[in-house]
Structures are given as C-alpha cells and as structure tokens.
Design a protein around this motif. Structure first.
Motif, PDB file in Angstrom:
ATOM      1  N   PRO A  32       9.525   0.163   7.088  1.00  0.00           N
ATOM      2  CA  PRO A  32       9.007  -1.050   7.725  1.00  0.00           C
ATOM      3  C   PRO A  32       7.775  -0.829   8.596  1.00  0.00           C
ATOM      4  O   PRO A  32       7.150  -1.784   9.026  1.00  0.00           O
ATOM      5  N   TYR A  33       7.431   0.422   8.862  1.00  0.00           N
ATOM      6  CA  TYR A  33       6.367   0.690   9.826  1.00  0.00           C
ATOM      7  C   TYR A  33       5.081   1.237   9.230  1.00  0.00           C
ATOM      8  O   TYR A  33       4.021   1.083   9.823  1.00  0.00           O
ATOM      9  N   LEU A  34       5.176   1.904   8.098  1.00  0.00           N
ATOM     10  CA  LEU A  34       3.988   2.506   7.509  1.00  0.00           C
ATOM     11  C   LEU A  34       3.588   1.774   6.237  1.00  0.00           C
ATOM     12  O   LEU A  34       4.446   1.348   5.466  1.00  0.00           O
ATOM     13  N   PRO A  35       2.301   1.614   6.002  1.00  0.00           N
ATOM     14  CA  PRO A  35       1.854   0.936   4.782  1.00  0.00           C
ATOM     15  C   PRO A  35       2.081   1.813   3.552  1.00  0.00           C
ATOM     16  O   PRO A  35       2.294   3.023   3.660  1.00  0.00           O
ATOM     17  N   GLY A  36       2.052   1.195   2.400  1.00  0.00           N
ATOM     18  CA  GLY A  36       2.101   1.937   1.155  1.00  0.00           C
ATOM     19  C   GLY A  36       3.478   2.109   0.550  1.00  0.00           C
ATOM     20  O   GLY A  36       3.637   2.847  -0.410  1.00  0.00           O
ATOM     21  N   HIS A  37       4.495   1.432   1.092  1.00  0.00           N
ATOM     22  CA  HIS A  37       5.815   1.560   0.485  1.00  0.00           C
ATOM     23  C   HIS A  37       5.872   0.751  -0.809  1.00  0.00           C
ATOM     24  O   HIS A  37       5.209  -0.268  -0.948  1.00  0.00           O
ATOM     25  N   SER A  38       6.652   1.226  -1.756  1.00  0.00           N
ATOM     26  CA  SER A  38       6.788   0.534  -3.033  1.00  0.00           C
ATOM     27  C   SER A  38       8.093  -0.256  -3.062  1.00  0.00           C
ATOM     28  O   SER A  38       9.013   0.008  -2.284  1.00  0.00           O
ATOM     29  N   SER A  39       8.166  -1.210  -3.965  1.00  0.00           N
ATOM     30  CA  SER A  39       9.406  -1.983  -4.100  1.00  0.00           C
ATOM     31  C   SER A  39      10.537  -1.065  -4.556  1.00  0.00           C
ATOM     32  O   SER A  39      11.691  -1.276  -4.199  1.00  0.00           O
ATOM     33  N   GLU A  40      10.216  -0.016  -5.323  1.00  0.00           N
ATOM     34  CA  GLU A  40      11.247   0.940  -5.746  1.00  0.00           C
ATOM     35  C   GLU A  40      11.864   1.637  -4.531  1.00  0.00           C
ATOM     36  O   GLU A  40      13.082   1.801  -4.458  1.00  0.00           O
ATOM     37  N   GLN A  41      11.028   2.034  -3.571  1.00  0.00           N
ATOM     38  CA  GLN A  41      11.542   2.682  -2.362  1.00  0.00           C
ATOM     39  C   GLN A  41      12.449   1.734  -1.580  1.00  0.00           C
ATOM     40  O   GLN A  41      13.494   2.136  -1.077  1.00  0.00           O
ATOM     41  N   LEU A  42      12.038   0.473  -1.473  1.00  0.00           N
ATOM     42  CA  LEU A  42      12.852  -0.510  -0.754  1.00  0.00           C
ATOM     43  C   LEU A  42      14.175  -0.741  -1.472  1.00  0.00           C
ATOM     44  O   LEU A  42      15.230  -0.832  -0.844  1.00  0.00           O
ATOM     45  N   GLN A  43      14.147  -0.824  -2.799  1.00  0.00           N
ATOM     46  CA  GLN A  43      15.372  -1.029  -3.569  1.00  0.00           C
ATOM     47  C   GLN A  43      16.304   0.174  -3.453  1.00  0.00           C
ATOM     48  O   GLN A  43      17.524   0.006  -3.349  1.00  0.00           O
ATOM     49  N   ARG A  44      15.742   1.371  -3.447  1.00  0.00           N
ATOM     50  CA  ARG A  44      16.566   2.572  -3.259  1.00  0.00           C
ATOM     51  C   ARG A  44      17.247   2.535  -1.905  1.00  0.00           C
ATOM     52  O   ARG A  44      18.438   2.841  -1.780  1.00  0.00           O
ATOM     53  N   ALA A  45      16.502   2.164  -0.874  1.00  0.00           N
ATOM     54  CA  ALA A  45      17.076   2.088   0.473  1.00  0.00           C
ATOM     55  C   ALA A  45      18.207   1.067   0.516  1.00  0.00           C
ATOM     56  O   ALA A  45      19.244   1.301   1.144  1.00  0.00           O
ATOM     57  N   LEU A  46      18.039  -0.060  -0.164  1.00  0.00           N
ATOM     58  CA  LEU A  46      19.067  -1.107  -0.165  1.00  0.00           C
ATOM     59  C   LEU A  46      20.351  -0.674  -0.876  1.00  0.00           C
ATOM     60  O   LEU A  46      21.407  -1.254  -0.645  1.00  0.00           O
ATOM     61  N   ARG A  47      20.269   0.334  -1.721  1.00  0.00           N
ATOM     62  CA  ARG A  47      21.465   0.824  -2.418  1.00  0.00           C
ATOM     63  C   ARG A  47      22.252   1.853  -1.599  1.00  0.00           C
ATOM     64  O   ARG A  47      23.284   2.334  -2.038  1.00  0.00           O
ATOM     65  N   ILE A  48      21.785   2.147  -0.396  1.00  0.00           N
ATOM     66  CA  ILE A  48      22.484   3.105   0.464  1.00  0.00           C
ATOM     67  C   ILE A  48      23.610   2.368   1.188  1.00  0.00           C
ATOM     68  O   ILE A  48      23.344   1.456   1.975  1.00  0.00           O
ATOM     69  N   PRO A  49      24.856   2.731   0.917  1.00  0.00           N
ATOM     70  CA  PRO A  49      25.986   2.004   1.522  1.00  0.00           C
ATOM     71  C   PRO A  49      25.982   2.011   3.051  1.00  0.00           C
ATOM     72  O   PRO A  49      26.415   1.047   3.671  1.00  0.00           O
ATOM     73  N   ALA A  50      25.490   3.070   3.678  1.00  0.00           N
ATOM     74  CA  ALA A  50      25.527   3.178   5.145  1.00  0.00           C
ATOM     75  C   ALA A  50      24.355   2.496   5.828  1.00  0.00           C
ATOM     76  O   ALA A  50      24.278   2.493   7.053  1.00  0.00           O
ATOM     77  N   LEU A  51      23.448   1.892   5.074  1.00  0.00           N
ATOM     78  CA  LEU A  51      22.285   1.232   5.685  1.00  0.00           C
ATOM     79  C   LEU A  51      22.754   0.057   6.531  1.00  0.00           C
ATOM     80  O   LEU A  51      23.525  -0.785   6.068  1.00  0.00           O
ATOM     81  N   SER A  52      22.299   0.009   7.768  1.00  0.00           N
ATOM     82  CA  SER A  52      22.765  -1.042   8.682  1.00  0.00           C
ATOM     83  C   SER A  52      22.319  -2.422   8.215  1.00  0.00           C
ATOM     84  O   SER A  52      21.378  -2.561   7.432  1.00  0.00           O
TER      85      SER A  52
END
Length: 80
Positions: A32-52
């Motif tokens: 959320p803080y640095l530019p250049g993230h891809s939608s794939e990175q965001l989708q991977r993060a969303l698949r982490i069960p422990a993500l708040s």
C-alpha cells in the motif's frame, strides 16, 4: 505465527515454515505504500489466511478500478 503474544528485547524469532503464497512480510507491507505493485502481488497477499481484515480491505481497494476516471458523459449530460 505460532502463538500470539508479546515480543521483547532478546527474544528469539525464528522462521519455522513458508506461508502458502511464499511472500515476505516486507513485500506485503510495501504494497500500500510503494508504487509499482501488480495486481498479481495484491491477489497473492489476499490469499494469505493470516492477513488482517485491515490489510485485506486495503488490498481489495487497490484492486478496484478507479471508476471516477472512467466515467463518460452522455449526450444528455448523464454519466455513463
């Protein structure tokens, strides 16, 4: 994380396993803080069960298209 609790100076921290998406804490933290993230990175993060819930909401919001920049005005002046 094996057990929630407090960590103090001198406490040992050891990696015991890789998470399901094999993405590091620093990489998720930067989304959320640095530019250049891809939608794939965001989708991977969303698949982490422990993500708040807060991180899930932020990641989902970043995946949403910016609707305000994609509206067009029709002949009658209504937004489409």
């Amino acid at each position: 994380m094996v057990q929630e609790g407090e960590v103090g100076a001198g406490d040992g921290i050891a990696k015991i396993a890789d998470g399901p998406e094999r993405i590091g804490v620093a990489d998720v933290d930067a989304l959320p803080y640095l530019p250049g993230h891809s939608s794939e990175q965001l989708q991977r993060a969303l698949r982490i069960p422990a993500l708040s819930n807060g991180w899930q909401s932020s990641s989902q919001a970043m995946l949403q298209p910016d609707l305000s920049s994609k509206t067009t005005v029709g002949e009658s002046g209504t937004r489409l």
